[in-house]
Design a protein around this motif. Structure first.
Motif, mmCIF file in Angstrom:
data_model
loop_
_atom_site.group_PDB
_atom_site.id
_atom_site.type_symbol
_atom_site.label_atom_id
_atom_site.label_comp_id
_atom_site.label_asym_id
_atom_site.label_seq_id
_atom_site.Cartn_x
_atom_site.Cartn_y
_atom_site.Cartn_z
ATOM 1 N N GLY A 277 0.818 -1.197 0.000
ATOM 2 C CA GLY A 277 0.000 0.000 0.000
ATOM 3 C C GLY A 277 0.859 1.257 0.000
ATOM 4 N N LEU A 278 0.321 2.320 -0.570
ATOM 5 C CA LEU A 278 1.028 3.605 -0.623
ATOM 6 C C LEU A 278 0.461 4.507 0.476
ATOM 7 N N THR A 279 1.216 4.639 1.561
ATOM 8 C CA THR A 279 0.782 5.521 2.645
ATOM 9 C C THR A 279 1.087 6.966 2.274
ATOM 10 N N PRO A 280 0.422 7.933 2.921
ATOM 11 C CA PRO A 280 0.738 9.345 2.641
ATOM 12 C C PRO A 280 2.212 9.664 2.868
ATOM 13 N N GLU A 281 2.811 9.026 3.886
ATOM 14 C CA GLU A 281 4.229 9.293 4.180
ATOM 15 C C GLU A 281 5.128 8.790 3.056
ATOM 16 N N LEU A 282 4.827 7.569 2.546
ATOM 17 C CA LEU A 282 5.623 7.027 1.446
ATOM 18 C C LEU A 282 5.395 7.824 0.167
ATOM 19 N N LYS B 71 -2.762 8.562 -5.467
ATOM 20 C CA LYS B 71 -3.317 7.269 -5.067
ATOM 21 C C LYS B 71 -2.670 6.192 -5.932
ATOM 22 N N GLY B 72 -2.443 5.028 -5.358
ATOM 23 C CA GLY B 72 -1.854 3.931 -6.105
ATOM 24 C C GLY B 72 -1.244 2.908 -5.169
ATOM 25 N N GLY C 52 9.740 -3.235 -18.152
ATOM 26 C CA GLY C 52 10.392 -2.010 -17.698
ATOM 27 C C GLY C 52 9.919 -1.473 -16.364
ATOM 28 N N VAL C 53 9.138 -2.249 -15.612
ATOM 29 C CA VAL C 53 8.711 -1.807 -14.289
ATOM 30 C C VAL C 53 9.904 -1.887 -13.329
ATOM 31 N N ARG C 54 10.021 -0.893 -12.452
ATOM 32 C CA ARG C 54 11.163 -0.836 -11.526
ATOM 33 C C ARG C 54 10.685 -0.765 -10.076
ATOM 34 N N MET C 55 11.566 -1.179 -9.173
ATOM 35 C CA MET C 55 11.279 -1.001 -7.750
ATOM 36 C C MET C 55 11.157 0.493 -7.471
ATOM 37 N N GLY C 56 10.189 0.846 -6.640
ATOM 38 C CA GLY C 56 9.974 2.246 -6.337
ATOM 39 C C GLY C 56 8.961 2.912 -7.236
ATOM 40 N N ASP C 57 8.530 2.224 -8.312
ATOM 41 C CA ASP C 57 7.458 2.749 -9.154
ATOM 42 C C ASP C 57 6.148 2.754 -8.376
ATOM 43 N N ILE C 58 5.299 3.717 -8.658
ATOM 44 C CA ILE C 58 3.953 3.766 -8.072
ATOM 45 C C ILE C 58 2.960 3.435 -9.178
ATOM 46 N N LEU C 59 2.255 2.306 -9.025
ATOM 47 C CA LEU C 59 1.282 1.883 -10.026
ATOM 48 C C LEU C 59 -0.033 2.610 -9.782
ATOM 49 N N SER D 64 -6.156 1.696 -6.631
ATOM 50 C CA SER D 64 -6.020 2.428 -5.374
ATOM 51 C C SER D 64 -5.616 1.532 -4.206
ATOM 52 N N GLY D 65 -5.680 0.197 -4.408
ATOM 53 C CA GLY D 65 -5.344 -0.705 -3.308
ATOM 54 C C GLY D 65 -4.700 -1.984 -3.785
ATOM 55 N N VAL D 66 -3.998 -2.657 -2.867
ATOM 56 C CA VAL D 66 -3.273 -3.883 -3.183
ATOM 57 C C VAL D 66 -4.219 -5.003 -3.609
#
Length: 355
Positions: A163-168, A178-179, A195-202, A211-213
């Motif tokens: 999940g993408l928290t507001p802090e992250l 959102k993502g 070409g997807v990388r670690m740290g990308d936001i889907l 919006s959710g896992v």
């Protein structure tokens, strides 16, 4: 049916038939059996579980504790519910307070029109009036795959997500977005080739916003292998499109746990080098192990815990103690940052803010 030497189906008129397993799906706890009766049998009418409303009547039928053809009445308490972690079937259950007990599993859950809307599967033993059923729409989809292929074909991209928290979101320069966050890309997977990388936001899977896992996992699993899809990602503040082809889901590797402890730091945690044989066992190229986290420290508030293996800080790879100290010394004071950690067989990002 698992490990059964013989399967016998008994009907309400007490006639019995030996059954053959057409296919079984462990993930949803659903199997298809075939019998050969001499004539036609009456069949239940299947409803549409997507149209269920919270509060409508729910009727559970089964053989609780060996008491045949027991009927209990309740209501639909919730839909799309996650059950207890050790219950098979995923995270899309119908929750009901119609009494479900041992022996009810496999029996139908009906609506007020007598249509089957679910298959009873489990209960929460620690409480009362909390039972779960697999939605009939899920059962239909699984049944079609089992009859056609003998197994369920689910989509797979080879991504680790969280999940993408507001802090992250703020730490990754995507405040207010959102993502979901990519914390691992499996080597040789469709995601890596696309070409997807670690740290990308889907943020989107095809035309569907993400919006959710759980939502993303359902979208991927429900996509037929071989289907091309486009992912919209946020990467360092820019929107990027990644096109990849969904593959058939592979069996999950057994979870490995990192092993414990030892040394010290300004983020509020102590770390030590990880022995090479443990790195090999965890399939890691490097990292430092967290042996102590001070409560109310930046590390604790960000979600770092004892036993975590720190792999990178603000995209700087941490191979050992020297890399770790350099990365910590370069953290901007008072500004959000992020770290990649390995925990119980998975990788995930945590937010950090240096004092």
């Amino acid at each position: 049916i698992r490990d059964a030497d013989e399967i016998v189906v008994r009907l309400s008129d007490r006639s019995e038939f030996r059954a053959k397993v057409v296919g079984a799906d462990v993930r949803t706890d659903v199997a298809v059996l075939r019998i050969q009766p001499s004539g036609k049998l009456p069949v239940a009418t299947l409803g549409d579980s997507s149209r269920l409303k919270v509060g409508e009547f729910a009727i559970a039928v089964g053989n609780p504790f060996g008491l045949e053809s027991t009927v209990t009445l309740g209501v639909v308490s919730a839909t799309g519910r996650s059950a207890e972690p050790d219950i098979e079937g995923g995270d899309d259950f119908i929750q009901t307070d119609a009494s479900i007990n041992p022996g009810n599993s496999g029996g139908p859950l009906l609506n007020a029109r007598g249509e089957v809307v679910g298959i009873n599967t489990a209960m929460v033993t620690a409480g009362q009036g909390i039972g779960f059923a697999i939605p009939i729409n899920t059962v239909r989809s699984v049944e079609q795959d089992l009859v056609a292929h003998g197994a369920v074909r689910r989509g797979w991209l080879g991504l680790g997500i969280q999940g993408l928290t507001p802090e992250l979101a703020e730490a990754f320069g995507a405040k207010g977005e959102k993502g979901i966050l990519v914390n691992r890309v499996v080597p040789g997977s469709p995601a890596q080739r696309g070409g997807v990388r670690m740290g990308d936001i889907l943020v989107a899977f095809g035309k569907a916003r993400v919006s959710g896992v759980k939502e993303f996992q359902r979208l991927v699993a429900g996509t037929a292998p071989g289907t091309p899809v486009t992912l919209e990602v946020l990467r360092e503040g820019k929107r990027v499109a990644a096109t990849l082809t969904v593959e058939e889901a592979e069996k999950q590797a057994s979870v490995r746990r990192p092993l414990p402890r030892e040394p010290v730091d300004p983020l509020g945690m102590a770390v030590r080098a990880v022995p090479k044989h443990l790195l090999r066992e965890m399939e890691l190229r490097g990292g430092v192990e967290v042996t102590f986290v001070e409560t109310a420290s930046p590390a604790w508030d960000g979600g770092v815990r004892e036993g975590d293996v720190l792999l990178s800080i603000n995209r700087e790879t941490v191979r050992g103690l020297d890399d770790y100290r350099k990365a910590v010394s370069r953290l901007p004071r008072g500004r959000p940052a992020f770290a990649l950690v390995y925990r119980e067989g998975i990788q995930l990002y945590v937010a950090l803010k240096s004092r």
